[in-house]
Design a protein around this motif. Sequence first.
Motif, mmCIF file in Angstrom:
data_model
loop_
_atom_site.group_PDB
_atom_site.id
_atom_site.type_symbol
_atom_site.label_atom_id
_atom_site.label_comp_id
_atom_site.label_asym_id
_atom_site.label_seq_id
_atom_site.Cartn_x
_atom_site.Cartn_y
_atom_site.Cartn_z
ATOM 1 N N GLU A 486 -57.497 -20.098 24.390
ATOM 2 C CA GLU A 486 -58.755 -19.573 23.864
ATOM 3 C C GLU A 486 -59.452 -20.719 23.152
ATOM 4 O O GLU A 486 -59.008 -21.168 22.083
ATOM 5 N N PRO A 487 -60.554 -21.260 23.732
ATOM 6 C CA PRO A 487 -61.176 -22.451 23.143
ATOM 7 C C PRO A 487 -61.926 -22.178 21.845
ATOM 8 O O PRO A 487 -62.242 -23.107 21.112
ATOM 9 N N ASN A 492 -64.612 -19.608 15.851
ATOM 10 C CA ASN A 492 -64.662 -20.974 15.320
ATOM 11 C C ASN A 492 -64.297 -21.969 16.410
ATOM 12 O O ASN A 492 -63.641 -21.620 17.392
ATOM 13 N N ARG A 493 -64.711 -23.222 16.198
ATOM 14 C CA ARG A 493 -64.460 -24.253 17.202
ATOM 15 C C ARG A 493 -63.015 -24.750 17.097
ATOM 16 O O ARG A 493 -62.729 -25.901 16.792
ATOM 17 N N MET A 494 -62.093 -23.811 17.344
ATOM 18 C CA MET A 494 -60.664 -24.124 17.358
ATOM 19 C C MET A 494 -60.070 -23.564 18.640
ATOM 20 O O MET A 494 -60.416 -22.453 19.052
ATOM 21 N N ILE A 532 -62.443 -37.641 15.898
ATOM 22 C CA ILE A 532 -61.156 -37.316 15.272
ATOM 23 C C ILE A 532 -60.799 -35.874 15.570
ATOM 24 O O ILE A 532 -61.619 -34.964 15.385
ATOM 25 N N GLY A 533 -59.584 -35.660 16.032
ATOM 26 C CA GLY A 533 -59.105 -34.316 16.321
ATOM 27 C C GLY A 533 -57.754 -34.073 15.664
ATOM 28 O O GLY A 533 -56.943 -34.985 15.511
ATOM 29 N N PHE A 534 -57.515 -32.826 15.288
ATOM 30 C CA PHE A 534 -56.249 -32.423 14.674
ATOM 31 C C PHE A 534 -55.635 -31.319 15.524
ATOM 32 O O PHE A 534 -56.343 -30.444 16.027
ATOM 33 N N SER A 535 -54.323 -31.363 15.687
ATOM 34 C CA SER A 535 -53.642 -30.321 16.441
ATOM 35 C C SER A 535 -52.374 -29.914 15.703
ATOM 36 O O SER A 535 -51.728 -30.744 15.039
ATOM 37 N N ALA A 536 -52.013 -28.647 15.820
ATOM 38 C CA ALA A 536 -50.773 -28.122 15.257
ATOM 39 C C ALA A 536 -50.071 -27.342 16.358
ATOM 40 O O ALA A 536 -50.729 -26.770 17.239
#
Length: 826
Positions: A486-487, A492-494, A532-536
């Motif tokens: 689910e983009p 939210n842009r997550m 910059i991108g963050f991922s969990a």
Amino acid sequence: MGIGVRGIRGLAVIGTVFTGVVFGVFAAAVASAPSAYAQASQIVVEGNRRVEADTIRSYFRPGPGERLDAAKIDSALKTLYGTGLFQDVRINQAGGRLVVTVVENPVINRIAFEGNKKAKDEQILLEIQSKPRGTFSRATVQSDVSRIVEIYQRSGRYDVRVEPKIIELPNSRVDLVFEINEGPKTGVAKIVFVGNKAYSDWRLKDVIKTGQTNWLSWIKSNDIFDPDRVEVDRDLLRRFYLRHGFADVRIVSAVAEYEPSRKGFVITFTIEEGDQYKFGSVDVQSSVSAIPGNSLIDRTRTKPGNVYNADMIEKSVEDLSIEVSKRGYPFAVVRPRGDRDPAAKRINVVYTLEEGPHVYIERINIRGNTRTRDYVIRREFDIVEGDAYNRALIERAERRIKNLNYFKTVKFTNEPGSAPDRIIVNVEVEEQSTGEFSVAGGYSTADGFIGEVSIGERNLLGTGLIGRASVTYGGRSRGFNLSLVEPYLLGNRMALGVDIFGKEITSTQYTSYTSKTYGGGLRLGIPITDNIGFSARYSGYRQEIDLPSEYKNCNNLTPVNGTTYPTNIDAVSSDGVNTWRTLGFSQNCYYDGEASLPVKMELAQGPVFVSLVGYGLTYNTLDNNKNPTSGLMIDFKQDLAGVGGDVNFLKSTVDGRYYQEILPDVVGMLRGQAGHATGWGGKDLRMLDHFQGGPNLVRGFETAGFGPRDQTSGTTQDSLGGTMYWAVTAEVTTPLFFAPKDFGMKIAAFVDAGSVWDYTGPTYWAQTGETLDLGDSSGHSVRAAAGVGLIWDSPFGPLRFDVAYPIAKESWDKTQVFRFGGGTKF
């Protein structure tokens, strides 16, 4: 009776000449006739079958006193022909009457198409004007021929020939048949660039979408001539030069000429590059008193001394607009201005901040999305209906919607709203296919042949969800993967992804054991900025290893507590069997010294469940993720296992790549990698959780080919891995200039160096009395290799062939001079 297209043209010419003669003779007759004939008291209609007589009379409109002069009759005659209802119209005056004799056009009984294979009947029928049960008109048929030719030209077939045939039937009916000779596709025989000095033809061909026809054309479509694509290419070239400092660039022309000898088009792009500029001073001037300009300087992406880049100016305008809006001035307008200094080759950039007109978005209309839901498009806007209109944010939304790749075309237009301070934004889109079914095949020297069948959808049910299912099967590995993304999580842009996977790997010459892994995971991606991108992520999987039968014989068993076990398990006493099973061996006699000690201990432990959480940070300024020529990408990851499960470890890795064009078409790349792993919570790091040294770090070595290794005599001497590693790479790539651009071939020269060390797994097993003879755990031994590679972006997928010679190694390392890998989807 059949009439060809030339016949129709001939009839049209004859009919036109005949009509002109009739007009002339009739006008002369009327002019010389007594005035009584010009006052027609009665109009007689003859020859009509379907058209009412009163309808025909209505086209004759006499002047005062019921007078029909030559001009009025001539006008009526032309109008009757213009209706398309009549094949012939004749007008005579006799005895005070006006006699109108008509020959009606026949009715089309049916329309058929012959010879069309690339265009369906339904598609052509929608385009033409002639319709079954409609009136047959030669002029309309001639127009239909042009429309059919246009259909084929849009798909790249410019050699199409269309010949209409008429089959006469009783009762004034005809069958209309279009005989179509589609001809071959008309390709692009050659692409020529004129005036380019800074960049070679090869590099510019990589910028545009149009390609040349060659022996690979049977599996690609970009070599078919398309005038719309050529116009897009013209804009792509202009933007490319503007991104690389050529502020005065002009794409003077893009001319396509058909050459019969080549049976294709030659496209010539004429370019005036101008000089390359750098950014000079950068300033922000504000006419909004509450926002001083110097407070916004750090929000710009244009830095003095950097090469001029129009994209950075555009993004700076967006960033400034957003920042000013956050400070309470949503109507402010940011306008960039560039002042050239030709002598210094500098452009001084000034961003002017002004209080713009107070205009609000009354409505956002979205049209053309037959499948994609409205909200999937609307969520790409940073503004909604009722917000202040900001052109920079509207342009950002347009770029985002195009990047979705759901639509063939995306067009934004504005129109006035219900009040002077209202504006309506219209978004016109054209849907395109977003599904994917692929069969992939590949081969590598490490994994052998492998095949994959997958099905995917980038816009599932029009909701923007991304779904994919795949199955892989190969000589040494097999598995499956299911994923759903689910983009936009909760608006939210997550991006939230769910994965279910399974993989089995058989023993190879690199490892003595087999492994099975089954599990699933969740992942969350959050863009912080454009770069910059963050991922969990969370993963939970069950892992099990085993040994092949050849390592399970029961000969030469090692004594345990002074007891020697016989070959036959049934002959063992009950105490012996219990002792055997206490060790976890059951009837598998694999502890007789053949497999490495850590492998046997992992096997004795049995299946484990690994539960881990992790995160990642990515910094990416690459100009092209697929074929980068400049920019930096750094990827940092950490994974913590032990959130439940049977295994505890902490792994940290970093991978950085820097690309820079050294010379035209010569790109240099520097890469650095490092990693560290450790156990925690009183649990040692398992052998399977160590890092392995191989071609992913230093080419010229096999998979798990270097690093700490079991040196015990008589064992399989498995690679055990280490808790730390580092590697560096220097590589230069350049195209093969003697190969056509569409071949996508490049040659590379590289040097790799690295090390894996510090094995912390078990080295002694008290139950069997075995001791591990460990080699290479200090980290002082550095491996290095140099070589060349051939990179081919082939129709069978990206392929790479590397020949690497180790120049620093240990005697127990496993080397591999040649390595090949690749695959494709089709």
